[in-house]
Write a protein that holds these residues in place. Sequence first.
Motif, PDB file in Angstrom:
ATOM      1  N   GLY A  27       0.730  -1.275   0.163  1.00 22.93           N
ATOM      2  CA  GLY A  27       0.143   0.042   0.048  1.00 22.93           C
ATOM      3  C   GLY A  27       0.873   1.392  -0.191  1.00 22.93           C
ATOM      4  N   GLU A  28       0.021   2.365  -0.223  1.00 25.10           N
ATOM      5  CA  GLU A  28       0.972   3.791  -0.192  1.00 25.10           C
ATOM      6  C   GLU A  28       1.643   4.056   1.010  1.00 25.10           C
ATOM      7  OE1 GLU A  28       1.561   6.056  -2.691  1.00 25.10           O
ATOM      8  OE2 GLU A  28       0.665   4.549  -3.837  1.00 25.10           O
ATOM      9  N   TYR A  29       1.241   3.501   2.147  1.00 32.94           N
ATOM     10  CA  TYR A  29       1.873   3.995   3.393  1.00 32.94           C
ATOM     11  C   TYR A  29       3.028   2.914   3.372  1.00 32.94           C
ATOM     12  CZ  TYR A  29       3.122   3.988   8.447  1.00 32.94           C
ATOM     13  OH  TYR A  29       3.730   4.223   9.548  1.00 32.94           O
ATOM     14  N   ASP A  30       3.039   1.871   3.208  1.00 28.72           N
ATOM     15  CA  ASP A  30       4.033   0.930   3.456  1.00 28.72           C
ATOM     16  C   ASP A  30       5.220   1.104   2.390  1.00 28.72           C
ATOM     17  OD1 ASP A  30       3.451  -0.330   5.875  1.00 28.72           O
ATOM     18  OD2 ASP A  30       2.422  -1.832   4.469  1.00 28.72           O
ATOM     19  N   ALA A  31       5.004   1.681   1.113  1.00 27.25           N
ATOM     20  CA  ALA A  31       5.918   1.854   0.453  1.00 27.25           C
ATOM     21  C   ALA A  31       6.584   3.165   0.151  1.00 27.25           C
ATOM     22  CB  ALA A  31       5.374   2.143  -1.106  1.00 27.25           C
ATOM     23  N   ARG A  32       5.944   4.056   1.117  1.00 23.90           N
ATOM     24  CA  ARG A  32       6.612   5.491   1.439  1.00 23.90           C
ATOM     25  C   ARG A  32       7.254   5.591   2.971  1.00 23.90           C
ATOM     26  NH1 ARG A  32       4.017   9.722  -1.208  1.00 23.90           N
ATOM     27  NH2 ARG A  32       3.312   8.603  -2.676  1.00 23.90           N
ATOM     28  N   ARG A  33       6.826   4.667   3.791  1.00 23.41           N
ATOM     29  CA  ARG A  33       7.030   4.986   5.332  1.00 23.41           C
ATOM     30  C   ARG A  33       8.548   5.142   5.614  1.00 23.41           C
ATOM     31  NH1 ARG A  33       6.075   0.371   9.504  1.00 23.41           N
ATOM     32  NH2 ARG A  33       5.716  -1.433   8.078  1.00 23.41           N
ATOM     33  N   PRO A  34       8.818   5.627   6.547  1.00 18.05           N
ATOM     34  CA  PRO A  34      10.340   5.622   6.983  1.00 18.05           C
ATOM     35  C   PRO A  34      10.549   4.467   7.871  1.00 18.05           C
ATOM     36  CG  PRO A  34       9.421   7.332   8.237  1.00 18.05           C
ATOM     37  CD  PRO A  34       8.459   6.746   7.353  1.00 18.05           C
ATOM     38  N   LEU A  35      11.582   3.714   7.661  1.00 17.38           N
ATOM     39  CA  LEU A  35      11.770   2.287   8.285  1.00 17.38           C
ATOM     40  C   LEU A  35      13.284   2.367   9.077  1.00 17.38           C
ATOM     41  CD1 LEU A  35      10.185   0.099   5.595  1.00 17.38           C
ATOM     42  CD2 LEU A  35       9.329   0.103   8.053  1.00 17.38           C
ATOM     43  N   THR A  36      13.880   3.405   8.985  1.00 15.89           N
ATOM     44  CA  THR A  36      15.123   3.521   9.620  1.00 15.89           C
ATOM     45  C   THR A  36      15.213   4.809  10.344  1.00 15.89           C
ATOM     46  OG1 THR A  36      16.449   4.730   7.981  1.00 15.89           O
ATOM     47  CG2 THR A  36      16.295   2.052   7.893  1.00 15.89           C
ATOM     48  N   ARG A  37      15.980   5.081  11.355  1.00 14.83           N
ATOM     49  CA  ARG A  37      16.102   6.457  11.997  1.00 14.83           C
ATOM     50  C   ARG A  37      16.552   7.488  10.743  1.00 14.83           C
ATOM     51  NH1 ARG A  37      20.312   9.523  14.576  1.00 14.83           N
ATOM     52  NH2 ARG A  37      21.940   8.279  13.775  1.00 14.83           N
ATOM     53  N   THR A  38      17.102   7.290   9.867  1.00 17.87           N
ATOM     54  CA  THR A  38      17.492   8.326   8.895  1.00 17.87           C
ATOM     55  C   THR A  38      16.289   8.591   7.741  1.00 17.87           C
ATOM     56  OG1 THR A  38      18.506   6.748   7.569  1.00 17.87           O
ATOM     57  CG2 THR A  38      19.821   7.850   9.143  1.00 17.87           C
ATOM     58  N   GLY A  39      15.122   7.601   7.964  1.00 20.34           N
ATOM     59  CA  GLY A  39      14.036   7.950   6.980  1.00 20.34           C
ATOM     60  C   GLY A  39      14.321   6.956   5.828  1.00 20.34           C
ATOM     61  N   THR A  40      14.885   6.025   5.881  1.00 19.55           N
ATOM     62  CA  THR A  40      14.997   5.147   4.668  1.00 19.55           C
ATOM     63  C   THR A  40      13.663   4.554   4.238  1.00 19.55           C
ATOM     64  OG1 THR A  40      17.613   5.077   4.651  1.00 19.55           O
ATOM     65  CG2 THR A  40      16.241   3.445   3.355  1.00 19.55           C
ATOM     66  N   ASN A  41      13.435   4.619   2.980  1.00 14.16           N
ATOM     67  CA  ASN A  41      11.894   3.952   2.629  1.00 14.16           C
ATOM     68  C   ASN A  41      12.165   3.699   1.163  1.00 14.16           C
ATOM     69  OD1 ASN A  41      10.580   6.478   0.672  1.00 14.16           O
ATOM     70  ND2 ASN A  41      11.970   7.146   2.578  1.00 14.16           N
ATOM     71  N   LEU A  42      11.224   2.644   0.836  1.00 12.54           N
ATOM     72  CA  LEU A  42      11.349   1.773  -0.386  1.00 12.54           C
ATOM     73  C   LEU A  42      11.132   2.906  -1.708  1.00 12.54           C
ATOM     74  CD1 LEU A  42       9.569  -1.218   0.469  1.00 12.54           C
ATOM     75  CD2 LEU A  42      11.688  -1.134  -0.312  1.00 12.54           C
ATOM     76  N   LEU A  43       9.985   3.914  -1.605  1.00  8.05           N
ATOM     77  CA  LEU A  43       9.557   4.747  -2.815  1.00  8.05           C
ATOM     78  C   LEU A  43      10.702   5.607  -2.955  1.00  8.05           C
ATOM     79  CD1 LEU A  43       7.821   4.803  -5.009  1.00  8.05           C
ATOM     80  CD2 LEU A  43       6.205   6.028  -3.594  1.00  8.05           C
ATOM     81  N   GLY A  44      11.324   6.063  -1.724  1.00 11.55           N
ATOM     82  CA  GLY A  44      12.462   7.227  -1.866  1.00 11.55           C
ATOM     83  C   GLY A  44      13.558   6.827  -2.584  1.00 11.55           C
ATOM     84  N   LEU A  45      14.104   5.398  -2.318  1.00 10.37           N
ATOM     85  CA  LEU A  45      15.275   4.986  -2.791  1.00 10.37           C
ATOM     86  C   LEU A  45      15.112   4.943  -4.264  1.00 10.37           C
ATOM     87  CD1 LEU A  45      15.758   1.872  -0.492  1.00 10.37           C
ATOM     88  CD2 LEU A  45      17.340   3.929  -0.733  1.00 10.37           C
ATOM     89  N   ILE A  46      13.672   4.591  -4.954  1.00  4.83           N
ATOM     90  CA  ILE A  46      13.578   4.462  -6.359  1.00  4.83           C
ATOM     91  C   ILE A  46      13.449   5.896  -6.826  1.00  4.83           C
ATOM     92  CG2 ILE A  46      11.426   4.180  -7.998  1.00  4.83           C
ATOM     93  CD1 ILE A  46      10.730   1.696  -6.454  1.00  4.83           C
TER      94      ILE A  46
END
Length: 186
Positions: A27-46
């Motif tokens: 879903g949208e939330y999981d694709a973009r939510r920050p998962l590390t202290r620095t905010g790394t997230n899947l959609l951001g990597l793309i």
Amino acid sequence: MIDAKTLLHDDLRWIREAMLSKIDGLGEYDARRPLTRTGTNLLGLIKHLATSEARYFGEVFGRPFPEPLFHWDDVAARRADNWAAEHETRAEIVDRYRRACDHADATINALDIDAPGHVPWWPRPDVTLFNVLVHLLTETNRHAGHADILREQIDGAVSVDAAGRDAAYWENRRAEIERAARAAGA
């Protein structure tokens, strides 16, 4: 025998698709939510990789990407390069990544492996297509590794190589590793 340019380019195309697969079924939330202290997230990597492909295979070789890019030394814009704002859709980011990859592919196909380029933000700015291919392949693989871990944190999905193992396998594997870590730490 496959030449270096073809080998590197094939590997780059493969890892690009692996990166995109990390947001499949989310879903949208999981694709973009920050998962590390620095905010790394899947959609951001793309999103970040889209800029990297466009810049390195565009302006570095005098073949600018036809869409706007922030200037390479714009620190504020660079901070926004690795996460998706609420007004940016997943489709827009993925489509931009695909367009950047298509542009990169055209550059790779058009140039010889030793074609000169210029990366003003590198300490040794004079490069060749070979240098940039290796750099982008390394960069994309690095972020694909991040994406593997992020996706596993979200829903337990693992890479294709690890797929097919059941929950009991992973529970036993983790317990085995935990036992070894505790023994080594004692």
